[in-house]
Design an enzyme around this catalytic site. Structure first.
Site: not given
Ligand code: NAD
Length: 365
Positions: A252, A141, A248, A224, A192
């Site tokens: 959620d 980000y 992020d 994943d 990852k």
């Protein structure tokens, strides 16, 4: 010496839910001897209306001077057409970056009383208690270079950079290990590493910091798989630590396991222990001004503030117990009601929590 809390109500339902938090803090002062100075400031759209900017200098200075910041929410349709730099959300992002809030802590707790509000089967989520520690000021980000450029044949190409320094990984890993120590001592680092070199380094650094925390069990999981595990066996997790973008998304997912957005608090911490505490929900313009918003996420954010910035663990636990008690007693705001139950208002819910706390003070003092 009295500690200082800066309260920034913001927009929409922000002032409604923070008013209940102030009631709670005042009760902790009068009935439990908590010595606090509460200051108030403007941020977001309401700050823009008053001062022409979403983060006035006076608010920033007060935030720097405070031990903790309690925020309601910012934003709303009224300010959506403003230039990017003047929008309410810019005030919030600037505040996070100015205060160096690099560690975002988002608990996802399913209260047994509300387990049937989850989108998953009750037995999968009842008793769920996860804490996600998300790196908040680095990663893709913020990485440079970034942008959209024109390449051969005039085609457009968008690009972002995933970058993490060892020092950034180390400091977030330490926060995660420290909080895992205060919980069930299990930490899962999500990356990852099979595809992204930056997260291969993430795994290496997390493992090396883990050597200093022999009492915390460290595991690693690819993102994943973590997403899949969160929706099929969420209770296997205690604390999860991960990068800005993975955090992020996963936080959620975890939030939604619990049923209502009105129940979820968060903390964003700086290296010096200062923190900003806020419900994860937004300003909810659709219900603002109606007095029906659920204030519990904000009250639980106060509990996090007591635990992480004010060093008042006992009071934090008391506030959490008081919230559980009002749920046991059947109090529900409109977002939590099922069937024919009559919902209570924002202020009735806040008053109920304070009344339970007062009850508890009799047991304790
Ligand atoms: P939202 O979280 O404000 O609302 C989503 C839904 O959840 C709405 O139906 C709302 O009524 C409900 N809801 C939210 N909080 C609730 C509560 N405490 N009690 C009962 N119901 C509640 O998200 P949105 O509608 O996408 O965004 C509205 C505004 O908030 C936008 O301007 C957005 O930019 C802003 N926002 C701010 C923050 C923040 O301040 N940290 C976070 C998210 C969104």
């Amino acid at each position: 010496m009295a500690k200082t809390v800066l309260c920034l109500p913001g927009d929409g339902i922000g002032p409604e839910v923070t008013a209940e938090a102030i009631k709670l803090l005042e009760c902790l002062g009068t009935d439990f001897g908590l010595s606090l100075r509460i200051e108030h400031g403007a941020v977001g759209g309401s700050a823009y209306d008053q001062y022409g900017v979403p983060l006035p200098e006076t608010t920033l200075a007060a935030a720097h001077g405070a031990d903790a910041v309690l925020l309601g929410a910012v934003g709303g349709p009224k300010w959506e057409t403003l230039p990017y730099e003047s929008r309410p959300e810019r005030g919030l992002l600037a505040l996070r970056s100015e205060l160096g809030l690099f560690a975002n802590l988002r608990p996802a707790v399913t209260y047994p009383q509300l387990a049937d509000a989850s989108s998953l089967k009750t037995e999968l989520v009842s008793g769920l208690d996860i804490l996600i520690v998300r790196e908040l000021t680095g990663g893709i980000y913020f990485g440079q270079p970034r942008g959209v450029r024109t390449v051969e044949n005039g085609e457009q190409e968008g690009f972002n950079t995933l970058v993490y320094r060892e020092s950034e990984i180390e400091r977030i890993a330490r926060v995660a290990f420290d909080v895992a120590r205060k919980r069930n001592r299990r930490l899962c680092s999500v990356d990852k590493a099979n595809v992204l070199e930056a997260t291969e380094l993430w795994r290496k650094v997390a493992t090396s910091i883990g050597n200093e925390y022999a009492d915390v069990e460290l595991s690693h999981m690819y993102v994943d798989n973590a997403a899949m595990q969160l929706v099929c066996r969420p209770k296997q997790f205690d604390v999860i630590v991960t990068t800005n973008m993975f955090g992020d998304i996963l936080s959620d997912v975890a939030a939604m396991l619990t049923g209502s957005i009105g129940m979820l608090p968060s903390a964003s911490l700086a290296a010096d222990g200062k923190g900003m505490y806020e419900p994860i929900h937004g300003s909810a313009p659709d219900i603002a001004g109606k007095g029906i918003a659920n204030p519990l996420a904000t009250l639980l954010s106060v509990a996090m503030m007591l635990r992480y910035s004010l060093n008042e663990t006992r009071l934090a636990t008391l506030v959490e117990s008081a919230v559980e008690r009002v749920l046991d007693d059947g109090f529900r705001t409109a977002d939590l009601v099922a069937g024919g139950t009559q919902p209570v208002s924002t202020s009735q819910m806040g008053t109920a929590v304070v009344a339970v706390l007062r009850d508890l003070s009799g047991d304790i003092l």
